[in-house]
Motif scaffolding. Structure first.
Motif, PDB file in Angstrom:
ATOM      1  N   CYS A  28       3.036 -16.565 -16.122  1.00 58.84           N
ATOM      2  CA  CYS A  28       2.670 -16.224 -14.823  1.00 58.84           C
ATOM      3  C   CYS A  28       3.703 -15.488 -14.298  1.00 58.84           C
ATOM      4  CB  CYS A  28       2.323 -17.074 -13.842  1.00 58.84           C
ATOM      5  SG  CYS A  28       2.093 -16.555 -12.299  1.00 58.84           S
ATOM      6  N   TRP A  29       3.944 -14.129 -14.177  1.00 61.36           N
ATOM      7  CA  TRP A  29       5.032 -13.208 -13.640  1.00 61.36           C
ATOM      8  C   TRP A  29       4.668 -13.237 -12.100  1.00 61.36           C
ATOM      9  CZ3 TRP A  29       2.166 -11.935 -17.844  1.00 61.36           C
ATOM     10  CH2 TRP A  29       2.803 -11.928 -19.124  1.00 61.36           C
ATOM     11  N   VAL A  30       6.315 -13.260 -11.230  1.00 61.10           N
ATOM     12  CA  VAL A  30       6.292 -12.920  -9.860  1.00 61.10           C
ATOM     13  C   VAL A  30       7.091 -11.632  -9.999  1.00 61.10           C
ATOM     14  CG1 VAL A  30       6.815 -13.755  -7.824  1.00 61.10           C
ATOM     15  CG2 VAL A  30       5.749 -15.234  -9.354  1.00 61.10           C
ATOM     16  N   GLY A  31       6.592 -10.555  -9.341  1.00 55.94           N
ATOM     17  CA  GLY A  31       7.463  -9.369  -9.118  1.00 55.94           C
ATOM     18  C   GLY A  31       6.826  -8.493  -8.144  1.00 55.94           C
ATOM     19  N   ARG A  32       7.330  -7.237  -8.162  1.00 56.97           N
ATOM     20  CA  ARG A  32       6.928  -6.364  -7.018  1.00 56.97           C
ATOM     21  C   ARG A  32       5.681  -5.675  -6.875  1.00 56.97           C
ATOM     22  NH1 ARG A  32      11.621  -5.875  -4.001  1.00 56.97           N
ATOM     23  NH2 ARG A  32      13.531  -6.445  -5.089  1.00 56.97           N
ATOM     24  N   THR A  33       5.039  -5.248  -5.794  1.00 55.38           N
ATOM     25  CA  THR A  33       3.899  -4.775  -5.968  1.00 55.38           C
ATOM     26  C   THR A  33       3.672  -3.282  -6.760  1.00 55.38           C
ATOM     27  OG1 THR A  33       3.428  -5.820  -3.558  1.00 55.38           O
ATOM     28  CG2 THR A  33       2.031  -3.756  -4.213  1.00 55.38           C
ATOM     29  N   TRP A  34       4.687  -2.653  -6.378  1.00 56.73           N
ATOM     30  CA  TRP A  34       4.640  -1.210  -7.394  1.00 56.73           C
ATOM     31  C   TRP A  34       4.685  -1.476  -8.741  1.00 56.73           C
ATOM     32  CZ3 TRP A  34       8.194   0.256 -10.931  1.00 56.73           C
ATOM     33  CH2 TRP A  34       9.344  -0.541 -10.770  1.00 56.73           C
ATOM     34  N   LEU A  35       5.224  -2.423  -9.177  1.00 54.03           N
ATOM     35  CA  LEU A  35       5.173  -2.859 -10.743  1.00 54.03           C
ATOM     36  C   LEU A  35       3.652  -3.309 -11.052  1.00 54.03           C
ATOM     37  CD1 LEU A  35       6.828  -2.560 -13.316  1.00 54.03           C
ATOM     38  CD2 LEU A  35       8.118  -4.800 -12.908  1.00 54.03           C
ATOM     39  N   ARG A  36       3.026  -4.239 -10.267  1.00 54.66           N
ATOM     40  CA  ARG A  36       1.659  -4.741 -10.718  1.00 54.66           C
ATOM     41  C   ARG A  36       0.945  -3.551 -10.602  1.00 54.66           C
ATOM     42  NH1 ARG A  36      -1.295  -9.354  -6.951  1.00 54.66           N
ATOM     43  NH2 ARG A  36      -1.155  -7.339  -5.516  1.00 54.66           N
ATOM     44  N   LYS A  37       0.988  -2.436  -9.638  1.00 58.89           N
ATOM     45  CA  LYS A  37       0.334  -1.295  -9.731  1.00 58.89           C
ATOM     46  C   LYS A  37       0.329  -0.439 -10.843  1.00 58.89           C
ATOM     47  CE  LYS A  37      -1.292   2.554  -6.614  1.00 58.89           C
ATOM     48  NZ  LYS A  37      -1.442   3.321  -7.755  1.00 58.89           N
ATOM     49  N   GLU A  38       1.686  -0.350 -11.331  1.00 57.84           N
ATOM     50  CA  GLU A  38       1.822   0.525 -12.685  1.00 57.84           C
ATOM     51  C   GLU A  38       1.029  -0.177 -13.698  1.00 57.84           C
ATOM     52  OE1 GLU A  38       5.381   1.668 -15.676  1.00 57.84           O
ATOM     53  OE2 GLU A  38       6.019   1.339 -13.720  1.00 57.84           O
TER      54      GLU A  38
END
Length: 344
Positions: A28-38
């Motif tokens: 499970c990754w936790v990161g930034r919204t823009w990266l999930r969108k990419e």
């Protein structure tokens, strides 16, 4: 298989996590919204190793959270074996605050640049086993959710029972890993090589191009020489990742091009696309890790009375660009950077 959470899903976190996922781990990754969108727009998380073996994970298989509170709703629901911390060193304190309630319930693994990350974690999580690791390679973020390994080398982990288990997990996932009883020596050795990060960011060209220019190599050689001078008076003994000790590196960097290329081709594995993440930070107007790289050398220099004009000039210029936030970071020749040191 191991259950792994990766806090700081950037270049390193996504690359490592992808290989662990492909090997059967629950990731499970936790990161930034823009990266999930990419990743969602691309339809997949794609990774490729140094030899261009390429693998993809469909976006709907990537468990990507943007809020760490979603990771564990309560202390009774902890289902994580290892929590990897891969945020930038300047974000360690803030990140640990967000999961310190898991103290004693997970094993935390730091795969970050810098020297003091494990100490920061232990300060807030005194009952937690913390494994200090060193991730050696450059990961390049390519368009479309693609993360490429642009240099080679094994992961190093601080030796211990849990580290042995994790090393086996890494190896089975296709990532060479070594255990060490001298993780501080490894980190200080890596810090010497990481002095290239800021010089590369200021050059504005890929690492291979930078190292092909002797004037840029002279800049790096001076940075490393100054760092080694600090190490000597502080009694710090860096470990080498080469077949020769680290004090030899500045001599090799100063060699004429035709000799350097013959030696470097045998010891350096660098993809033509490799650039330091600090360049990306300046380009995207994000805080850099300069305080934990060249800045770490300046702290030692001040403490022990060592002159470090090249590191001071590099540190000052990176901080200036951070503060001014230009549309694009300026690029400097090696000769221009050397001249800055003379003015320090």
């Amino acid at each position: 298989m191991a259950r792994i959470a990766i806090v700081g899903a950037g270049n390193v976190g996504l690359y490592v996590g992808a290989f662990l996922h492909l090997a059967g781990c629950q990731v499970c990754w936790v990161g930034r919204t823009w990266l999930r969108k990419e990743l969602e727009d691309a339809g997949a998380l794609t990774v490729s190793d140094f030899y261009n073996h390429t693998f993809s994970i469909q976006a709907d298989e990537v468990q990507f959270l943007t809020d760490i509170s979603e990771l564990v709703q309560s202390e009774e629901e902890v289902v994580i074996d290892f929590l990897f911390l891969t945020v930038k060193a300047h974000a360690t304190e803030e990140a640990v605050q967000s999961f310190k309630h898991l103290d004693g319930k997970v094993v935390v693994v730091t795969l970050q640049n810098g020297i003091q990350n494990a100490e920061v974690i232990r300060k807030h999580m005194p009952n937690t086993m913390v494994i200090t690791g060193m991730f050696p390679t450059n990961i390049v973020h390519l368009p479309g959710g693609h993360f490429h390994q642009a240099s080679i080398g094994p992961i190093h982990l601080e030796d211990g029972e849990e580290a042995s288990t994790l090393a086996q997990v890494f190896i089975e996932a296709g990532m060479p890993t070594q255990l060490t009883t001298d993780i501080k020596g490894i980190l200080y050795g890596k810090l010497l090589l990481n002095l290239m990060n800021a010089t590369n960011a200021l050059s504005g060209v890929p690492l291979r191009t930078q190292l092909s220019d002797r004037s840029h190599r002279l800049v790096l050689a001076r940075c490393i020489d100054e760092a080694l001078a600090c190490y000597r008076v502080a009694n710090i003994k860096p470990l080498s990742f080469f077949t020769f000790p680290m004090w030899v590196v500045p001599y090799i960097l100063r060699l004429p091009d035709w000799i350097f290329f013959q030696i470097a081709s045998a010891v350096l594995g660098i993809d033509e696309r490799a650039m330091s993440s600090m360049y990306d930070d300046l380009l995207l107007k994000r805080p850099t890790e300069i305080a934990y790289l060249n800045g770490e050398i300046l702290k030692l220099a001040e403490e022990h009375g060592v002159s470090t004009p090249m590191n001071s000039a590099i540190d000052k210029m990176i901080r200036k660009i951070e503060a001014e936030r230009p549309e694009r970071p300026p690029s400097f020749s090696g000769d221009e950077l050397l001249a800055m040191a003379e003015q320090t």
